[in-house]
Write an enzyme that holds these catalytic residues in place. Structure first.
Site, short mmCIF file in Angstrom:
data_model
loop_
_atom_site.label_atom_id
_atom_site.label_comp_id
_atom_site.label_asym_id
_atom_site.label_seq_id
_atom_site.Cartn_x
_atom_site.Cartn_y
_atom_site.Cartn_z
N CYS A 1 -30.38 47.33 -13.39
CA CYS A 1 -31.82 47.36 -13.10
C CYS A 1 -32.47 45.98 -13.14
CB CYS A 1 -32.53 48.21 -14.15
SG CYS A 1 -31.72 49.78 -14.41
N ASN B 1 -37.53 49.62 -12.08
CA ASN B 1 -36.28 49.60 -11.29
C ASN B 1 -36.29 50.76 -10.29
OD1 ASN B 1 -35.96 51.66 -13.25
ND2 ASN B 1 -33.79 51.61 -12.84
N PRO B 2 -35.27 50.88 -9.43
CA PRO B 2 -35.33 51.87 -8.34
C PRO B 2 -35.57 53.32 -8.74
CG PRO B 2 -33.61 50.29 -7.90
CD PRO B 2 -34.12 49.96 -9.26
N CYS B 3 -34.98 53.75 -9.81
CA CYS B 3 -35.18 55.18 -10.14
C CYS B 3 -36.27 55.42 -11.16
CB CYS B 3 -33.86 55.79 -10.57
SG CYS B 3 -32.61 55.62 -9.27
N GLU C 1 -36.64 54.47 -14.41
CA GLU C 1 -36.45 54.62 -15.86
C GLU C 1 -36.66 53.34 -16.64
OE1 GLU C 1 -34.16 54.89 -13.59
OE2 GLU C 1 -32.22 54.06 -14.17
N PRO D 1 -30.75 58.39 -14.18
CA PRO D 1 -30.27 59.59 -13.46
C PRO D 1 -28.79 59.90 -13.68
CG PRO D 1 -31.09 57.88 -11.92
CD PRO D 1 -31.25 57.34 -13.29
N THR E 1 -23.69 58.77 -10.83
CA THR E 1 -22.24 58.70 -10.71
C THR E 1 -21.54 58.84 -12.05
OG1 THR E 1 -22.66 57.10 -8.97
CG2 THR E 1 -20.38 57.43 -9.58
N ILE E 2 -22.10 58.24 -13.09
CA ILE E 2 -21.34 58.30 -14.36
C ILE E 2 -21.26 59.73 -14.91
CG2 ILE E 2 -21.57 55.87 -15.02
CD1 ILE E 2 -23.75 56.76 -17.04
N1 UDP Z 1 -28.56 52.02 -8.83
C1 UDP Z 1 -28.35 51.22 -7.70
N2 UDP Z 1 -27.68 51.73 -6.62
C2 UDP Z 1 -27.22 53.01 -6.59
C3 UDP Z 1 -27.44 53.84 -7.73
C4 UDP Z 1 -28.10 53.30 -8.82
O1 UDP Z 1 -28.75 50.06 -7.69
O2 UDP Z 1 -26.63 53.43 -5.57
C5 UDP Z 1 -29.27 51.47 -10.01
C6 UDP Z 1 -30.75 51.81 -10.02
O3 UDP Z 1 -31.47 50.77 -10.69
C7 UDP Z 1 -30.80 53.06 -10.85
C8 UDP Z 1 -29.77 52.72 -11.90
O4 UDP Z 1 -28.75 52.04 -11.18
O5 UDP Z 1 -32.07 53.28 -11.37
C9 UDP Z 1 -29.19 53.88 -12.65
O6 UDP Z 1 -28.77 54.87 -11.73
P1 UDP Z 1 -27.64 55.91 -12.14
O7 UDP Z 1 -27.84 56.29 -13.56
O8 UDP Z 1 -27.62 57.01 -11.12
O9 UDP Z 1 -26.32 55.01 -11.99
P2 UDP Z 1 -24.79 55.23 -12.41
O10 UDP Z 1 -24.55 54.34 -13.59
O11 UDP Z 1 -24.53 56.67 -12.66
O12 UDP Z 1 -24.02 54.73 -11.21
#
Ligand code: UDP
Length: 568
Positions: free
Chosen positions: A89, A270-272, A274, A415, A418-419
């Site tokens: 973020c 940041n984009p989502c 949080e 969100p 992916t994790i």
């Molecule tokens: N994010 C990004 N690109 C993506 C997905 C997520 O840059 O395609 C960033 C964005 O800042 C988002 C944060 O990662 O708010 C967390 O997203 P998420 O928890 O879904 O990510 P994960 O760690 O599961 O990939």
């Protein structure tokens, strides 16, 4: 090392495991967790000897490889590599000058290239059509620059692993607000941007009173147009009804709990959503898998405490070993040391405890669990502060002079898109989207099929399992219409769209109360929801002190990520 699901293995092989020049895998999932644990534990050497490093490396490995805690994707992908940019973020400033705009675009491209997402507030830009003093031309305005940023993002794939994500904010008193709210390209929302309107308490009050609202020139500070607040409000609601965009960020609410308010107000997330951040700040995230903490009919609180403490240490270490894409980002991030510990697997935890998502019991438990995580994470950060020192800007923060603190913020609910698949659990604090579903476009066009294992397990435990029940559930993605299932059983497996939107919001608020950053949550609405329903949710979200709100009405985007049911 825990077992990885088939979907998790596919994603790891496609995007997370290191590869050689020919695309051959250079590591196994176990080796990936070792790489990350080793690299993050290296930070220990700054304050302690090799023993400490070895001890924490093992703890980090155990948590990750057993899918109890996972850091955000960039940490998994990049730790221990020459490009160890580990944060998800970022927030970057957008100044009202051509060189400022393009400098930010360049930095954003570098952030995207290394797996991060960027948020911007475009409100400092003069409105479209404004005269440019030095050569007599006219300004393009925020909306056209947002389109430019969107296009540029499309060209920079995140290390070939995912597309860059952006948050574009425009404040509700900017002269171009209506154009922003209605922003579409060829009738569609932008590809790589979430859009949110930056809203103040004053605006919400003006909407309530049906009062006039002034649009202010960002440079002169003078009002250049007056219109009914409800005109803007209706356009926001209409846009959200049509496509889920724009969402809202409640800027005043964000700044009421901004720990660094003496350094200026936060303008973007940041984009989502949080993580509200100051200009140039980055934040690294990690999430605890709550589905791993059920012990009988209760929770293993001691294990949760220990996990929170280890996770906070992990995330603080990440700041130390992180390689930042820009010197200004490095300075701003190290000065406040914000981290965002969150949770995933919340819905699965409730199912294990046989508590329906849409119940007061669930909302009360949310407060208890998150209250615990918040308290323990503050304690962990204070202890790290004693061991390693306060963050640099501590004296300008709300913690000074009484509370030792290593990190200006500790909690964010991400969100976990992916994790949570890697951990094979429900995402974030969301209810199950479906009991069986296909996930499209995750890996460039491939479909992933998921059937909820917990559903099958519970059916068997209760002696209810039959092929017919499974078939009916798989067809609909839900068990709500499956005959021969007791009502209680069906109530704990309700899916996102079967849960009244108010319960989505109640969960968001319960978690927000114990989250110093913010909660990323989508309030799912059935396709039949009306604009008035969205207006009501947005208004309640403001009254109940959400920091932002996003809704999604089912089937309103041609390319949805999740589709319910396998055979449907
Ligand atoms: N994010 C990004 N690109 C993506 C997905 C997520 O840059 O395609 C960033 C964005 O800042 C988002 C944060 O990662 O708010 C967390 O997203 P998420 O928890 O879904 O990510 P994960 O760690 O599961 O990939």
């Amino acid at each position: 090392m825990g077992n990885l699901s088939e979907n998790a293995l596919r994603i790891l092989q496609e995007r997370y495991l290191l590869k050689d020049k020919n695309g051959g895998l250079k590591e196994s999932p176990k080796e990936m967790f070792h790489r990350v644990a080793r690299s993050v534990a290296k930070a220990e050497s700054k304050w302690a000897g090799i023993e400490s490093q070895t001890k924490w490396e093992k703890k980090f490995f155990d948590l990750m490889s057993n899918l109890i805690f996972l850091p955000n994707s960039p940490t998994l992908m990049n730790a221990g590599t020459p490009y160890s940019q580990l944060s998800a973020c970022f927030v970057l400033p957008v100044k009202d000058s051509l060189s400022g705009i393009f400098e930010t675009l360049k930095t954003a491209a570098l952030v995207h290239q290394k797996g991060g997402g960027t948020g911007f507030n475009f409100s400092h830009l003069r409105p479209a059509g404004d005269r440019l003093s030095h050569h007599g031309g006219s300004a393009s305005g925020p909306v056209s620059f947002i389109k430019l940023f969107d296009f540029a993002t499309e060209q920079v794939k995140q290390g070939g692993k995912r597309r860059g994500a952006n948050m574009g904010i425009l404040n509700v008193n900017h002269p171009d607000i209506l154009e922003f709210v209605r922003l579409r390209v060829n009738g569609k929302p932008l590809q790589n941007f979430n859009l949110s309107v930056g809203i103040t308490h004053a605006f919400m009050e003006a909407v309530e009173k049906d009062a006039d609202w002034e649009l202010i020139h960002p440079n002169s500070g003078s009002a250049i147009r007056k219109l009914k607040a409800r005109l803007i409000w209706d356009a926001i609601v209409q846009g959200a009804w049509e496509s889920g965009n724009p969402g809202i960020v409640f800027l005043d609410t964000i700044n009421e709990s901004n720990p660094m308010i003496s350094m200026g107000a936060i303008e973007a997330t940041n984009p989502c959503g949080e993580v509200p951040l100051l200009d140039f700040e980055a934040c690294n995230l990690g999430s605890i898998n709550l589905s791993k903490f059920v012990k009988g009919t209760s929770l293993d609180w001691d294990f949760l405490r220990e996990t929170v403490h280890t996770a906070v240490r992990f995330l603080d270490n990440v700041i130390e070993v992180n390689k930042y894409p820009d010197i200004k980002i490095k300075k701003a991030t190290i000065a406040n040391r914000k981290i965002g510990l969150g949770v995933m697997g919340w819905a699965e935890m409730l199912i294990q405890l046989s508590i329906p998502y849409d119940s007061e019991e669930a909302v009360e438990l949310a407060k208890k669990v998150m209250g615990f995580v918040q308290e323990e994470s503050s304690l962990a950060s204070s202890r790290l502060g004693e061991e390693r020192g306060n963050f640099e800007n501590w004296e300008s923060s709300i913690y000074s002079p009484n509370q030792v603190m290593r990190n200006a913020t500790r909690i964010s609910i991400a969100p976990t898109g992916t994790i949570s698949i890697l951990a094979d659990t429900s995402s974030s604090i969301e209810p199950l989207f479906a009991l069986a579903y296909q996930r499209r476009k995750v890996l460039d066009g491939q479909n992933l099929t998921s059937i909820n294992e917990l559903f099958i397990k519970k059916l068997k435990e209760e002696g209810l399992f039959s092929q017919e029940i499974l078939d009916q559930t798989m067809t609909n993605g839900s068990c709500s219409k499956v005959e021969n299932l007791p009502e209680k059983f069906r109530s704990i497996f309700k899916t996102a769209l079967e849960i009244d939107p108010i319960w989505h919001l109640k969960h968001q608020i319960a978690f927000q109360q114990f989250t110093d950053n913010a909660v990323s949550k989508t309030v799912n609405l059935p396709n039949s929801a009306r604009p008035e329903d969205i207006a009501e949710i947005y208004q309640l979200a403001w009254k109940w002190k959400a920091k932002g709100i996003t809704v999604f009405r089912n089937d309103t985007r041609r390319e949805q990520v999740l589709y319910k049911g396998i055979k449907a």
